[in-house]
Design a protein around this motif. Structure first.
Motif, PDB file in Angstrom:
ATOM      1  N   ASN A  12      16.431  70.203  -8.007  1.00 45.79           N
ATOM      2  CA  ASN A  12      15.397  70.110  -9.046  1.00 45.79           C
ATOM      3  C   ASN A  12      15.105  71.468  -9.670  1.00 45.79           C
ATOM      4  O   ASN A  12      13.942  71.799  -9.938  1.00 45.79           O
ATOM      5  N   GLY A  13      16.152  72.249  -9.896  1.00 46.64           N
ATOM      6  CA  GLY A  13      15.970  73.596 -10.434  1.00 46.64           C
ATOM      7  C   GLY A  13      16.499  73.779 -11.834  1.00 46.64           C
ATOM      8  O   GLY A  13      17.007  74.855 -12.183  1.00 46.64           O
ATOM      9  N   LYS A  14      16.394  72.744 -12.667  1.00 49.21           N
ATOM     10  CA  LYS A  14      16.925  72.820 -14.023  1.00 49.21           C
ATOM     11  C   LYS A  14      16.380  74.043 -14.778  1.00 49.21           C
ATOM     12  O   LYS A  14      17.112  74.739 -15.479  1.00 49.21           O
ATOM     13  N   ASN A  15      15.090  74.314 -14.636  1.00 47.70           N
ATOM     14  CA  ASN A  15      14.495  75.435 -15.370  1.00 47.70           C
ATOM     15  C   ASN A  15      15.125  76.765 -14.976  1.00 47.70           C
ATOM     16  O   ASN A  15      15.355  77.632 -15.829  1.00 47.70           O
ATOM     17  N   TYR A  16      15.409  76.931 -13.678  1.00 47.33           N
ATOM     18  CA  TYR A  16      16.052  78.168 -13.230  1.00 47.33           C
ATOM     19  C   TYR A  16      17.492  78.255 -13.724  1.00 47.33           C
ATOM     20  O   TYR A  16      17.966  79.319 -14.130  1.00 47.33           O
ATOM     21  N   LEU A  17      18.212  77.140 -13.685  1.00 49.15           N
ATOM     22  CA  LEU A  17      19.585  77.136 -14.182  1.00 49.15           C
ATOM     23  C   LEU A  17      19.615  77.507 -15.660  1.00 49.15           C
ATOM     24  O   LEU A  17      20.456  78.301 -16.106  1.00 49.15           O
ATOM     25  N   GLU A  18      18.708  76.939 -16.409  1.00 46.54           N
ATOM     26  CA  GLU A  18      18.622  77.219 -17.844  1.00 46.54           C
ATOM     27  C   GLU A  18      18.313  78.693 -18.099  1.00 46.54           C
ATOM     28  O   GLU A  18      18.866  79.317 -19.020  1.00 46.54           O
ATOM     29  N   ILE A  36      28.147  75.041  -8.678  1.00 51.06           N
ATOM     30  CA  ILE A  36      26.823  74.489  -8.429  1.00 51.06           C
ATOM     31  C   ILE A  36      26.949  73.383  -7.383  1.00 51.06           C
ATOM     32  O   ILE A  36      27.714  72.436  -7.547  1.00 51.06           O
ATOM     33  N   ILE A  37      26.195  73.526  -6.293  1.00 47.73           N
ATOM     34  CA  ILE A  37      26.103  72.473  -5.280  1.00 47.73           C
ATOM     35  C   ILE A  37      24.747  71.814  -5.469  1.00 47.73           C
ATOM     36  O   ILE A  37      23.708  72.427  -5.208  1.00 47.73           O
ATOM     37  N   ASP A  38      24.741  70.593  -5.940  1.00 44.75           N
ATOM     38  CA  ASP A  38      23.464  69.918  -6.214  1.00 44.75           C
ATOM     39  C   ASP A  38      23.047  69.070  -5.017  1.00 44.75           C
ATOM     40  O   ASP A  38      23.815  68.247  -4.525  1.00 44.75           O
ATOM     41  N   ASN A  39      21.815  69.273  -4.579  1.00 46.23           N
ATOM     42  CA  ASN A  39      21.291  68.614  -3.378  1.00 46.23           C
ATOM     43  C   ASN A  39      20.505  67.356  -3.756  1.00 46.23           C
ATOM     44  O   ASN A  39      19.349  67.201  -3.397  1.00 46.23           O
ATOM     45  N   ALA A  40      21.174  66.455  -4.522  1.00 46.66           N
ATOM     46  CA  ALA A  40      20.567  65.173  -4.933  1.00 46.66           C
ATOM     47  C   ALA A  40      19.299  65.395  -5.754  1.00 46.66           C
ATOM     48  O   ALA A  40      18.233  64.829  -5.461  1.00 46.66           O
ATOM     49  N   SER A  41      19.404  66.218  -6.780  1.00 45.50           N
ATOM     50  CA  SER A  41      18.258  66.487  -7.657  1.00 45.50           C
ATOM     51  C   SER A  41      17.790  65.222  -8.355  1.00 45.50           C
ATOM     52  O   SER A  41      18.583  64.329  -8.678  1.00 45.50           O
ATOM     53  N   THR A  42      16.487  65.165  -8.607  1.00 44.40           N
ATOM     54  CA  THR A  42      15.913  64.025  -9.321  1.00 44.40           C
ATOM     55  C   THR A  42      15.366  64.439 -10.685  1.00 44.40           C
ATOM     56  O   THR A  42      14.772  63.613 -11.383  1.00 44.40           O
ATOM     57  N   ASP A  43      15.564  65.713 -11.045  1.00 42.39           N
ATOM     58  CA  ASP A  43      15.166  66.148 -12.385  1.00 42.39           C
ATOM     59  C   ASP A  43      16.383  66.005 -13.312  1.00 42.39           C
ATOM     60  O   ASP A  43      17.296  65.229 -13.037  1.00 42.39           O
ATOM     61  N   LEU A  46      21.514  67.652 -13.511  1.00 41.43           N
ATOM     62  CA  LEU A  46      22.896  67.216 -13.713  1.00 41.43           C
ATOM     63  C   LEU A  46      23.199  66.971 -15.190  1.00 41.43           C
ATOM     64  O   LEU A  46      24.281  67.338 -15.679  1.00 41.43           O
ATOM     65  N   ALA A  47      22.267  66.373 -15.883  1.00 45.43           N
ATOM     66  CA  ALA A  47      22.466  66.139 -17.315  1.00 45.43           C
ATOM     67  C   ALA A  47      22.546  67.456 -18.070  1.00 45.43           C
ATOM     68  O   ALA A  47      23.377  67.624 -18.983  1.00 45.43           O
ATOM     69  N   PHE A  48      21.701  68.412 -17.693  1.00 45.46           N
ATOM     70  CA  PHE A  48      21.716  69.723 -18.323  1.00 45.46           C
ATOM     71  C   PHE A  48      23.056  70.427 -18.106  1.00 45.46           C
ATOM     72  O   PHE A  48      23.647  70.968 -19.044  1.00 45.46           O
ATOM     73  N   LEU A  49      23.546  70.412 -16.879  1.00 45.17           N
ATOM     74  CA  LEU A  49      24.821  71.070 -16.583  1.00 45.17           C
ATOM     75  C   LEU A  49      25.968  70.385 -17.309  1.00 45.17           C
ATOM     76  O   LEU A  49      26.875  71.053 -17.826  1.00 45.17           O
ATOM     77  N   HIS A 220      14.625  88.714  -7.890  1.00 44.19           N
ATOM     78  CA  HIS A 220      14.369  87.412  -7.280  1.00 44.19           C
ATOM     79  C   HIS A 220      12.932  86.973  -7.550  1.00 44.19           C
ATOM     80  O   HIS A 220      11.993  87.736  -7.328  1.00 44.19           O
ATOM     81  N   ILE A 221      12.773  85.731  -8.015  1.00 48.02           N
ATOM     82  CA  ILE A 221      11.429  85.192  -8.198  1.00 48.02           C
ATOM     83  C   ILE A 221      10.806  84.892  -6.841  1.00 48.02           C
ATOM     84  O   ILE A 221       9.693  85.300  -6.539  1.00 48.02           O
ATOM     85  N   GLY A 222      11.514  84.156  -5.994  1.00 46.36           N
ATOM     86  CA  GLY A 222      11.020  83.836  -4.653  1.00 46.36           C
ATOM     87  C   GLY A 222      10.100  82.635  -4.658  1.00 46.36           C
ATOM     88  O   GLY A 222       9.360  82.397  -5.617  1.00 46.36           O
ATOM     89  N   GLY A 223      10.167  81.843  -3.576  1.00 47.31           N
ATOM     90  CA  GLY A 223       9.315  80.664  -3.453  1.00 47.31           C
ATOM     91  C   GLY A 223       9.634  79.582  -4.456  1.00 47.31           C
ATOM     92  O   GLY A 223       8.773  78.776  -4.807  1.00 47.31           O
ATOM     93  N   GLY A 224      10.896  79.556  -4.914  1.00 46.06           N
ATOM     94  CA  GLY A 224      11.271  78.586  -5.933  1.00 46.06           C
ATOM     95  C   GLY A 224      11.201  77.151  -5.454  1.00 46.06           C
ATOM     96  O   GLY A 224      10.910  76.240  -6.216  1.00 46.06           O
TER      97      GLY A 224
END
Length: 336
Positions: A12-18, A36-43, A46-49, A220-224
């Motif tokens: 669920n890290g689309k914003n970070y990927l972008e 990219i190893i996606d851990n079953a994101s629900t955001d 995948l569509a963004f990538l 690093h932002i941290g706590g993502g």
């Protein structure tokens, strides 16, 4: 087989990927590939990538396995000489890769390397997750050069030399792929947090080196995924810290270490309570219960235990150094 695979575990890290993929891709030399190893994101990750980065290799896990197993499942499908496990919430600099690869190519006893981790929001300050390289005290409490409990140092070049460290941050971990798999990778049972310290301890037990490279700089932002103040994170940190001690300490040190460590953890729980963090207090006791419950199965994971690795640990208590002696800084040898 490629030389370097930069593997980002995404959940669920689309914003970070972008935000961070463009600079990462631009920084890659010809011998490196971003996976990219996606851990079953629900955001919409995948569509963004698929829309914006169809050229990137994408490995999709069938469920959220957590940090440890998520990486293990993905990395088993990647053939490369080196892996770089990279958090999605990291901004890289243009020349962050080459110094590390040159360092590892020059010495086959170097199993893993950590770059300099600075704060994304306070860019002249070290970042909590790994700063200038990790160490651990005799009771299993981790700390870093540049970060000691609540003290985060300003980067003034004071740690701008290559140095052997005890553990490298999982936020940006370069590692030889062959050794990663030979040593069992990250421990699936940790789920997340402290798993890189356990893995690095196994590297030390195997007689290899872990290095800090200051020429490689990232922010690093941290706590993502989990914010710093989170009861589940507290649970994972305290439980997994006990697990890594059980797995890696010399047998002769187990009884005395756990006797003192349980006392310190109970003390920490009551400090949480006095500070008004009741859920964190409860998490410490849950962690101790989970450790006792998992003791037998985790003890079976004990492998080759090196006295040399044990001697690399800081031989005193950092709790005593910080809260009794009021020390704030660690240069890799001594506190001040």
């Amino acid at each position: 087989m490629i030389k370097l695979a930069i593997a980002i575990l995404n959940w669920n890290g689309k914003n970070y990927l972008e935000q961070f993929l463009p600079a990462l891709i631009a920084s890659c030399p010809d011998y490196a590939e971003v996976v990219i190893i996606d851990n079953a994101s629900t955001d919409d990750s995948l569509a963004f990538l698929s829309e914006h980065y169809p050229q990137l290799r994408l490995i999709v896990n069938d469920q959220n396995y957590g940090f440890s197993k998520g990486y293990n499942v993905g990395l088993r499908q990647i053939e490369a000489e080196y892996y770089c496990l990279l958090n999605s919430d990291i901004e890289v600099t243009p020349s962050w890769i080459e110094p590390v690869i040159a360092q590892m190519d020059a010495n086959d006893q170097i199993a893993a390397v950590q770059p300099k981790l600075l704060s994304y929001h306070q860019r002249n300050q070290f970042e909590y997750a790994g700063a200038a390289g990790g160490f651990i005290d005799k009771y299993g409490y981790p700390f870093c050069r540049g970060r000691f409990f609540d003290v985060l140092e300003e980067d003034k070049g004071q740690y701008d030399t290559e140095k052997q460290i005890f553990w490298a941050s999982g936020a940006a971990l370069f590692v030889r792929s062959k050794l990663y798999h030979q040593l069992g990778g990250l421990d699936d049972d940790f789920f997340a947090h402290m798993e890189e310290i356990d893995f690095c301890w196994r590297i030390n037990n195997a007689g290899y080196k872990i290095m800090f490279n200051p020429q490689s700089v990232i922010y690093h932002i941290g706590g993502g995924t989990l914010p710093k103040e989170n009861p589940f994170k507290t649970f994972l940190n305290y439980r997994n810290d006990l697990f890594l001690l059980l797995k890696n300490l010399p047998k002769r040190r187990l009884a005395i270490t756990f006797f003192i460590r349980f006392f310190l953890d109970i003390l920490a729980a009551f400090v949480f309570l006095l500070q008004g963090h009741g859920k964190d207090c409860k998490s410490v006791f849950k962690a101790m219960h989970a450790f006792v419950k998992g003791y037998t199965s985790m003890k079976q994971k004990r492998g080759v235990i090196s006295e040399d690795a044990y001697r690399m640990m800081y031989p005193h208590s950092i709790v005593f150094a910080r809260f009794i002696q009021r020390k704030k800084y660690f240069d890799g040898e001594n506190f001040s």
